[in-house]
Design a protein around this motif. Structure first.
Motif, short mmCIF file in Angstrom:
data_model
loop_
_atom_site.label_atom_id
_atom_site.label_comp_id
_atom_site.label_asym_id
_atom_site.label_seq_id
_atom_site.Cartn_x
_atom_site.Cartn_y
_atom_site.Cartn_z
N CYS A 1 0.84 -1.19 0.00
CA CYS A 1 0.00 0.00 0.00
C CYS A 1 0.88 1.24 0.00
CB CYS A 1 -0.93 0.03 1.22
SG CYS A 1 -1.94 1.53 1.25
N GLN A 2 0.75 2.06 -1.04
CA GLN A 2 1.51 3.30 -1.13
C GLN A 2 1.00 4.31 -0.10
OE1 GLN A 2 1.06 4.63 -5.16
NE2 GLN A 2 2.40 3.05 -5.98
N ARG A 3 -0.31 4.34 0.12
CA ARG A 3 -0.87 5.32 1.05
C ARG A 3 -0.39 5.10 2.48
NH1 ARG A 3 -4.57 8.67 -0.86
NH2 ARG A 3 -5.68 8.11 -2.75
N HIS A 4 -0.33 3.87 2.89
CA HIS A 4 0.02 3.57 4.27
C HIS A 4 1.44 3.05 4.44
CE1 HIS A 4 -4.45 3.49 4.34
NE2 HIS A 4 -4.20 4.26 5.39
N GLU A 5 2.17 2.97 3.31
CA GLU A 5 3.53 2.44 3.36
C GLU A 5 3.54 1.16 4.18
OE1 GLU A 5 6.44 3.23 1.89
OE2 GLU A 5 5.35 4.64 0.66
N ALA A 6 2.70 0.22 3.77
CA ALA A 6 2.54 -1.01 4.55
C ALA A 6 2.26 -2.19 3.63
CB ALA A 6 1.39 -0.86 5.53
N ASN A 7 2.68 -3.35 4.09
CA ASN A 7 2.43 -4.58 3.35
C ASN A 7 0.94 -4.90 3.31
OD1 ASN A 7 3.26 -7.21 2.13
ND2 ASN A 7 2.30 -8.00 3.98
N ILE A 8 0.47 -5.31 2.14
CA ILE A 8 -0.89 -5.81 2.01
C ILE A 8 -0.86 -7.33 1.94
CG2 ILE A 8 -2.96 -5.88 0.55
CD1 ILE A 8 -2.22 -3.04 -0.40
#
Ligand SMILES: [Zn+2]
Length: 84
Positions: A50-57
């Motif tokens: 996720c680019q918005r949350h800088e987190a793994n999906i």
């Protein structure tokens, strides 16, 4: 070529984006329009980020296998060109 059309039955989405969108923290018309993701190969498989949350999906580990991949794409003709 049929397999090159969209056959997604269950989209993989960011849980935090669902939360944001559900709480109305976006002016996007749809969750699909809100989400911004990177998809790419890693050392062991494939990752959706996720680019918005800088987190793994999602991380998919191929466990050493080399699944077949098809990078071709089909573009639908417009209805006007279908008549020509
Ligand atoms: Zn997100």
């Amino acid at each position: 070529m049929e397999h090159l059309f969209n056959h997604i039955k269950e989209p993989i989405v960011c849980a935090r984006c669902i939360e944001d969108f559900g709480q109305g923290h976006s002016d996007a018309a749809s969750l699909r329009g809100y989400m911004r993701i990177d998809v790419g190969f890693t050392e062991t498989g494939l990752q959706i980020w996720c680019q918005r949350h800088e987190a793994n999906i999602c991380v998919i580990d191929f466990e050493g296998a080399q699944p077949t991949a098809d990078f071709r794409s089909l573009i639908k003709k417009s209805s006007s060109s279908d008549k020509a």
